[in-house]
Motif scaffolding. Sequence first.
Motif, mmCIF file in Angstrom:
data_model
loop_
_atom_site.group_PDB
_atom_site.id
_atom_site.type_symbol
_atom_site.label_atom_id
_atom_site.label_comp_id
_atom_site.label_asym_id
_atom_site.label_seq_id
_atom_site.Cartn_x
_atom_site.Cartn_y
_atom_site.Cartn_z
ATOM 1 N N GLY A 1 -63.390 -25.282 -78.521
ATOM 2 C CA GLY A 1 -63.819 -24.601 -77.316
ATOM 3 C C GLY A 1 -65.269 -24.805 -76.941
ATOM 4 O O GLY A 1 -65.706 -24.356 -75.886
ATOM 5 N N THR A 2 -66.036 -25.504 -77.805
ATOM 6 C CA THR A 2 -67.459 -25.699 -77.509
ATOM 7 C C THR A 2 -67.753 -27.057 -76.897
ATOM 8 O O THR A 2 -68.872 -27.309 -76.465
ATOM 9 N N VAL A 3 -66.765 -27.943 -76.892
ATOM 10 C CA VAL A 3 -67.047 -29.322 -76.507
ATOM 11 C C VAL A 3 -66.473 -29.721 -75.151
ATOM 12 O O VAL A 3 -66.963 -30.667 -74.538
ATOM 13 N N GLY A 4 -65.433 -29.051 -74.693
ATOM 14 C CA GLY A 4 -64.828 -29.428 -73.419
ATOM 15 C C GLY A 4 -64.399 -30.882 -73.440
ATOM 16 O O GLY A 4 -63.673 -31.317 -74.331
ATOM 17 N N ASP A 5 -64.864 -31.638 -72.450
ATOM 18 C CA ASP A 5 -64.547 -33.067 -72.378
ATOM 19 C C ASP A 5 -65.670 -33.914 -72.960
ATOM 20 O O ASP A 5 -65.859 -35.069 -72.584
ATOM 21 N N MET A 6 -66.458 -33.359 -73.860
ATOM 22 C CA MET A 6 -67.579 -34.066 -74.462
ATOM 23 C C MET A 6 -67.112 -35.335 -75.155
ATOM 24 O O MET A 6 -66.184 -35.319 -75.956
#
Length: 275
Positions: free
Chosen positions: A106-111
Amino acid sequence: MPGTFEKRDNNPQVDLTGEAAGLRWLGEAERDGGLVCSHVVHADAHRLIEERIEEGVPTREKACLAGAALARTHAAGAAWYGCPPPAWNGRGYAIGRSRTPVVPSGTVGDMGWGAACAEWRVMPHVRTICNDGLVDASEVRLLTHVADRMAAGDFDSPEPELVRSEGHACSRIHGDLWAGNLLWAADDSRAAVTGAALIDPMASGGHAETDLAMLQLFGCAYLDDLLAAYNEVSPLADGWRERIGIHQLVPALLHCVLFGESYMGLALSIARRYA
């Protein structure tokens, strides 16, 4: 019948259940032709008992088997860059005073790879070596500039073909794949089918090129044959050889954290190539 090997680490930061989870996670790929992994017999925070791998001598044939099998291990895939083995909820892998964090869901998204690597791998090490007085202001600016380029996606590239064809977000990587963690199999051992076996992982979701770059950082027997076999089974994206260095920056910086100034020349020389 192979024996067992016992590993102990009383560092209060260490959680060997993470290594055990990594071995089991990587080992799931064995059924699809992935590299054999040492079986876990028992694990708790500071004690790990695992299968002892029966070792043999490296050969060109074993390197080809290992390269093809490594491609299939990577192709088992992972959910996001930096994700931990699903069966483990630890904070990260500790080596000495260093911790390589896992990236929470949940901290990275589409990173992409570069953004995740810059934030969660490169810059924590840069801050540590800065606090240790190993770098001056200009060298901090250099390393930060390279991290900014990584975060902007300048060095991102597609995963190898098998990973993409399986629809995975990223590869399932060993994470510390220097030659000492790739054990050449004895000819009559369980691992002979893949030529070698994996031990001591810092497994996570990552880019396949990171494991390949780590093998090249400190040398590996018959490496050209291993890489050729990998590329035949799961073709690498164009330009992968030019990206080897950028994937070596994190382990170089980690060695600076652990061993000090003797590795700073290596880390800075890598950074200058990609500035």
